[in-house]
Design a protein around this motif. Structure first.
Motif, PDB file in Angstrom:
ATOM      1  N   VAL A 143       0.938  -1.088  -0.152  1.00 42.26           N
ATOM      2  CA  VAL A 143      -0.107   0.168   0.080  1.00 42.26           C
ATOM      3  C   VAL A 143       0.706   1.210  -0.138  1.00 42.26           C
ATOM      4  CG1 VAL A 143      -1.620   1.353   1.341  1.00 42.26           C
ATOM      5  CG2 VAL A 143      -1.896  -1.230   0.959  1.00 42.26           C
ATOM      6  N   ILE A 144       1.855   1.205   0.820  1.00 41.54           N
ATOM      7  CA  ILE A 144       2.903   2.391   0.833  1.00 41.54           C
ATOM      8  C   ILE A 144       3.375   2.653  -0.725  1.00 41.54           C
ATOM      9  CG2 ILE A 144       4.992   3.373   1.523  1.00 41.54           C
ATOM     10  CD1 ILE A 144       4.825   1.578   3.979  1.00 41.54           C
ATOM     11  N   ASP A 145       3.679   1.617  -1.195  1.00 44.85           N
ATOM     12  CA  ASP A 145       4.269   1.559  -2.818  1.00 44.85           C
ATOM     13  C   ASP A 145       3.374   1.867  -3.746  1.00 44.85           C
ATOM     14  OD1 ASP A 145       7.202   1.193  -2.770  1.00 44.85           O
ATOM     15  OD2 ASP A 145       6.655  -0.461  -1.903  1.00 44.85           O
ATOM     16  N   LEU A 148       2.581   5.733  -3.466  1.00 46.51           N
ATOM     17  CA  LEU A 148       3.668   6.664  -4.292  1.00 46.51           C
ATOM     18  C   LEU A 148       3.212   6.678  -5.571  1.00 46.51           C
ATOM     19  CD1 LEU A 148       7.012   5.271  -2.699  1.00 46.51           C
ATOM     20  CD2 LEU A 148       5.769   7.327  -2.339  1.00 46.51           C
ATOM     21  N   GLN A 149       3.050   5.412  -6.249  1.00 37.99           N
ATOM     22  CA  GLN A 149       2.660   5.194  -7.622  1.00 37.99           C
ATOM     23  C   GLN A 149       1.507   6.204  -8.175  1.00 37.99           C
ATOM     24  OE1 GLN A 149       4.194   3.883 -10.110  1.00 37.99           O
ATOM     25  NE2 GLN A 149       2.537   3.277 -11.637  1.00 37.99           N
ATOM     26  N   GLN A 150       0.393   6.209  -7.162  1.00 36.87           N
ATOM     27  CA  GLN A 150      -0.797   6.840  -7.341  1.00 36.87           C
ATOM     28  C   GLN A 150      -0.805   8.126  -7.191  1.00 36.87           C
ATOM     29  OE1 GLN A 150      -2.880   5.102  -9.155  1.00 36.87           O
ATOM     30  NE2 GLN A 150      -2.222   2.998  -8.874  1.00 36.87           N
ATOM     31  N   PRO A 158      10.305   9.038  -0.631  1.00 37.65           N
ATOM     32  CA  PRO A 158      10.926   7.535  -0.759  1.00 37.65           C
ATOM     33  C   PRO A 158      12.013   7.309  -0.060  1.00 37.65           C
ATOM     34  CG  PRO A 158      10.106   8.583  -2.857  1.00 37.65           C
ATOM     35  CD  PRO A 158      10.088   9.892  -1.925  1.00 37.65           C
ATOM     36  N   ARG A 159      12.791   8.259   0.361  1.00 35.29           N
ATOM     37  CA  ARG A 159      14.313   8.077   0.709  1.00 35.29           C
ATOM     38  C   ARG A 159      13.996   7.732   2.409  1.00 35.29           C
ATOM     39  NH1 ARG A 159      16.389  13.617  -1.142  1.00 35.29           N
ATOM     40  NH2 ARG A 159      14.371  13.995  -0.236  1.00 35.29           N
ATOM     41  N   ARG A 160      12.884   7.894   2.817  1.00 37.13           N
ATOM     42  CA  ARG A 160      12.543   8.127   4.044  1.00 37.13           C
ATOM     43  C   ARG A 160      11.543   7.282   4.578  1.00 37.13           C
ATOM     44  NH1 ARG A 160      12.950  13.412   7.596  1.00 37.13           N
ATOM     45  NH2 ARG A 160      13.849  11.992   9.036  1.00 37.13           N
ATOM     46  N   ILE A 161      11.444   5.917   3.837  1.00 35.91           N
ATOM     47  CA  ILE A 161      10.286   5.022   4.389  1.00 35.91           C
ATOM     48  C   ILE A 161      10.809   3.863   5.435  1.00 35.91           C
ATOM     49  CG2 ILE A 161       9.045   2.882   3.698  1.00 35.91           C
ATOM     50  CD1 ILE A 161       8.647   4.726   0.920  1.00 35.91           C
ATOM     51  N   LEU A 162      10.236   3.953   6.508  1.00 32.39           N
ATOM     52  CA  LEU A 162      11.030   3.121   7.452  1.00 32.39           C
ATOM     53  C   LEU A 162      10.565   1.700   7.480  1.00 32.39           C
ATOM     54  CD1 LEU A 162      10.482   5.809  10.349  1.00 32.39           C
ATOM     55  CD2 LEU A 162      12.263   5.556   9.005  1.00 32.39           C
ATOM     56  N   VAL A 178      16.341  -3.035  -4.507  1.00 39.17           N
ATOM     57  CA  VAL A 178      15.759  -2.154  -5.015  1.00 39.17           C
ATOM     58  C   VAL A 178      14.217  -2.530  -5.532  1.00 39.17           C
ATOM     59  CG1 VAL A 178      15.702  -0.434  -6.962  1.00 39.17           C
ATOM     60  CG2 VAL A 178      17.955  -0.994  -5.594  1.00 39.17           C
ATOM     61  N   VAL A 179      13.317  -1.727  -5.444  1.00 34.72           N
ATOM     62  CA  VAL A 179      11.934  -2.215  -5.909  1.00 34.72           C
ATOM     63  C   VAL A 179      11.573  -1.166  -6.889  1.00 34.72           C
ATOM     64  CG1 VAL A 179      11.264  -3.475  -3.982  1.00 34.72           C
ATOM     65  CG2 VAL A 179      10.730  -1.084  -4.011  1.00 34.72           C
ATOM     66  N   GLY A 180      10.523  -1.409  -7.658  1.00 33.61           N
ATOM     67  CA  GLY A 180      10.040  -0.383  -8.609  1.00 33.61           C
ATOM     68  C   GLY A 180      10.531  -0.191  -9.849  1.00 33.61           C
ATOM     69  N   MET A 181      11.504  -1.155 -10.182  1.00 31.17           N
ATOM     70  CA  MET A 181      12.140  -1.288 -11.523  1.00 31.17           C
ATOM     71  C   MET A 181      11.310  -1.525 -12.621  1.00 31.17           C
ATOM     72  SD  MET A 181      16.162  -2.188 -10.494  1.00 31.17           S
ATOM     73  CE  MET A 181      16.702  -1.868 -11.714  1.00 31.17           C
ATOM     74  N   GLY A 182      11.520  -1.348 -13.809  1.00 31.85           N
ATOM     75  CA  GLY A 182      10.902  -1.888 -15.011  1.00 31.85           C
ATOM     76  C   GLY A 182      10.087  -0.725 -15.633  1.00 31.85           C
TER      77      GLY A 182
END
Length: 557
Positions: A143-145, A148-150, A158-162, A178-182
């Motif tokens: 849901v966090i990611d 960000l996408q929506q 995104p640099r401070r997600i705990l 790393v996630v979100g590649m592609g």
């Protein structure tokens, strides 16, 4: 000699409904998971709330060594021995993680003739609690990611997600990824980290939650990230706590199984003690106290980790009070602490025993600081000599602790009668239980108190990032200043250096990172090189485990 799994598979188990009947539990108050395991219904748990509590016995140990100390085995054996003496006893244990089951440490169902069964089920999947925790954890990450996408309406940096993803297997390759590649359709590219499920805050929350309502409130309070403007983002801001709680609904219910001698056992939750708070669930322990005259429970790893957190975190949260503590030790582990290699432990060596016995002395002294009677369970092995056993007995007497030989691995409950008798007597003695620190102390002072009083450190050094994190957390959530502290530290030493055996003194405890578990309501202090995602050994246990054409599992310890 039979292996643990061969002993367990040869046991005569009673239907779990018969075990429940011994405790006054009706069949319709059980939620069956096959013939030999069940969850207890919410209705039954609520029905027990006004029953009086029995005695609570904590089993802990000296610092673990490669030789093994047998803490869970002693816990199970003591429970069976108490039942043999006519004491209505319920055992409360943690669930095993698949990480050590497929890695190197092994399972958490006891051993020899002091096991909880069905051990294969308990060690592999059980009733699915850990899978539910993993799913709830990773739902929040997804849901966090997705946020960000929506469009990132909340302005999450995104640099401070705990909050991080988890899995219940050892997988060092997932520590940093790393996630979100592609491309644009695959999400926002960012650094991600995995930890093992037992280190997840969701695990801690499940084990500390009192009810579904409390579970939802704790889930909502998880600090997940910071915004670009530096303000905090909580799970409630993403509105996902309800769906997470739905995934955890059944996992919140304690699991009922039995020992090889048909003693009832509640097994529920399983945070590690070196990277989490190391105790089974509050719900299971509270329920066990209502069901029996005696409850025997355990805390993970050595007393410097598991027992300290049991007293300072769990007892506070649950409002429970232990009557006695059992400290498990072995002659061979003490000799190992005295500088002898694992291959030399079978030979009598009183000099090494004297050198290593300082570790036992430290734990006796530390446990006495909590105001509880201490009984040392000397887990006997065939290679122990009478001179070595006599030395440990004399040391315990000198330190004011009772000592009893334990042979439950080889003899089951019969081998724990002496220990049970001394534990019963200890439970009748004066008890002035109190935590080691006051919650009103600063976070730094609470960490310092544990470091000096329990570990034997002379001082504590905070990395600049750790010191800053404490100030930041207090700024965004002032009440966290009054939270207890959950230390993440190596289990192998009283210090934060696993190579320092025995009783190190004069060292500096290094706190390199501090995390806020706002849902669990404690502060996590990471020391030394402790990792929240273990790796597999060169020869993992996974390569030895198999299942035959009839579904019979082999190679599981």
């Amino acid at each position: 000699m039979l292996t643990d799994i061969e002993i367990a598979q040869g046991a005569k188990l009673l239907p779990i409904a018969d075990i429940a009947s011994k405790l006054g539990i009706e069949p319709d108050e059980l939620e069956l998971y096959g013939k030999y395991k069940a969850k207890l219904s919410e209705e039954y748990i609520k029905k027990c709330e006004n029953k009086p509590d029995g005695r609570l016995i904590l089993v802990t140990a000296i610092n673990p060594t490669p030789a093994g100390e047998g803490k869970t085995t002693t816990t199970v054996g003591l429970g069976m021995a108490l039942n043999r003496l006519g004491k209505k006893t319920v055992i409360a244990l943690r669930e095993p993680s698949l990480g050590p089951v497929f890695g190197i440490k092994g399972g958490a169902a006891g051993g020899g003739y002091a096991q909880v069964v069905p051990m294969e089920d308990i060690n592999l999947h059980f009733t699915g609690d850990f899978h539910a925790i993993t799913a709830a954890n990773n739902l929040l990450s997804a849901v966090i990611d997705n946020h960000l996408q929506q469009g990132n309406e909340l302005g999450i940096d995104p640099r401070r997600i705990l909050f991080m993803r988890c899995t219940d297997t050892n997988d060092r390759a997932l520590r940093n990824c790393v996630v979100g590649m592609g491309g644009a359709l695959s999400g926002v590219v960012r650094e991600e980290h995995f930890q093992i499920t037992v280190a997840s805050e969701i695990m801690a929350i499940l084990c500390l939650a009192e009810s579904i309502a409390d579970l939802k409130e704790r889930l909502a309070s998880i600090l997940v990230a910071y915004k670009y403007d530096g303000s905090p983002v909580y799970c409630r801001d993403l509105g996902v706590q309800g769906s997470m709680a739905a995934l955890l609904r059944d996992a919140l219910k304690p699991n009922l199984v039995q020992t090889l001698e048909n003693t009832p056992a509640l097994i529920h939750g399983g945070p590690f003690a070196n990277i989490a708070h190391g105790c089974n669930s509050v719900r299971a322990t509270r329920l066990a106290l209502k069901l029996g005259d005696y409850t025997v429970t355990e805390a993970g790893f050595g007393a410097d980790l598991g027992a300290e957190k049991f007293f300072d975190i769990k007892c506070r949260t649950a409002g429970i009070r232990p009557s006695a503590v059992v400290l498990v030790a072995t002659v061979r582990a003490l000799k190992y602490n005295g500088g002898i290699t694992k291959t030399e432990l079978k030979a009598e060596n009183l000099d090494a025993l004297r050198r290593g016995a300082v570790n036992l002395e430290a734990h006796i002294e530390n446990l006495s600081k909590f105001g509880i009677p201490v009984v040392v369970a000397l887990n006997r092995f065939d290679t122990d000599t009478e001179a070595e056993l006599d030395y440990v007995r004399a040391l315990c007497e000198k330190k004011g602790a009772d000592c009893a030989l334990s042979e439950v691995f080889a003899k089951g409950g019969e081998g724990g009668i002496e220990l049970a008798e001394k534990v019963i007597a200890a439970c009748e003695r004066e008890n002035s239980f109190k935590p080691i620190y006051d919650l009103s102390l600063s976070i730094e002072d609470k960490i310092g108190t544990i470091a000096r009083e329990i570990y034997g450190a002379s001082e504590v050094a905070f990395d600049p990032a750790a010191a800053k994190a404490i100030k930041d957390y207090i700024n965004i959530l002032p009440e966290c200043a009054n939270y207890p502290v959950c230390m993440a530290k190596t289990q192998y030493s009283l210090s934060d250096d696993p190579s320092l055996l025995g009783r190190p003194t004069g060292f500096t405890l290094n706190v390199r990172e501090v995390r806020l578990s706002a849902g669990a309501k404690f502060i996590v202090a990471l020391t030394g090189s402790i990792l929240t995602m273990p790796g597999l050994p060169k020869h993992p246990a996974a390569v030895d485990i198999d299942v035959d054409d009839d579904g019979r599992i082999t190679g599981l310890f």
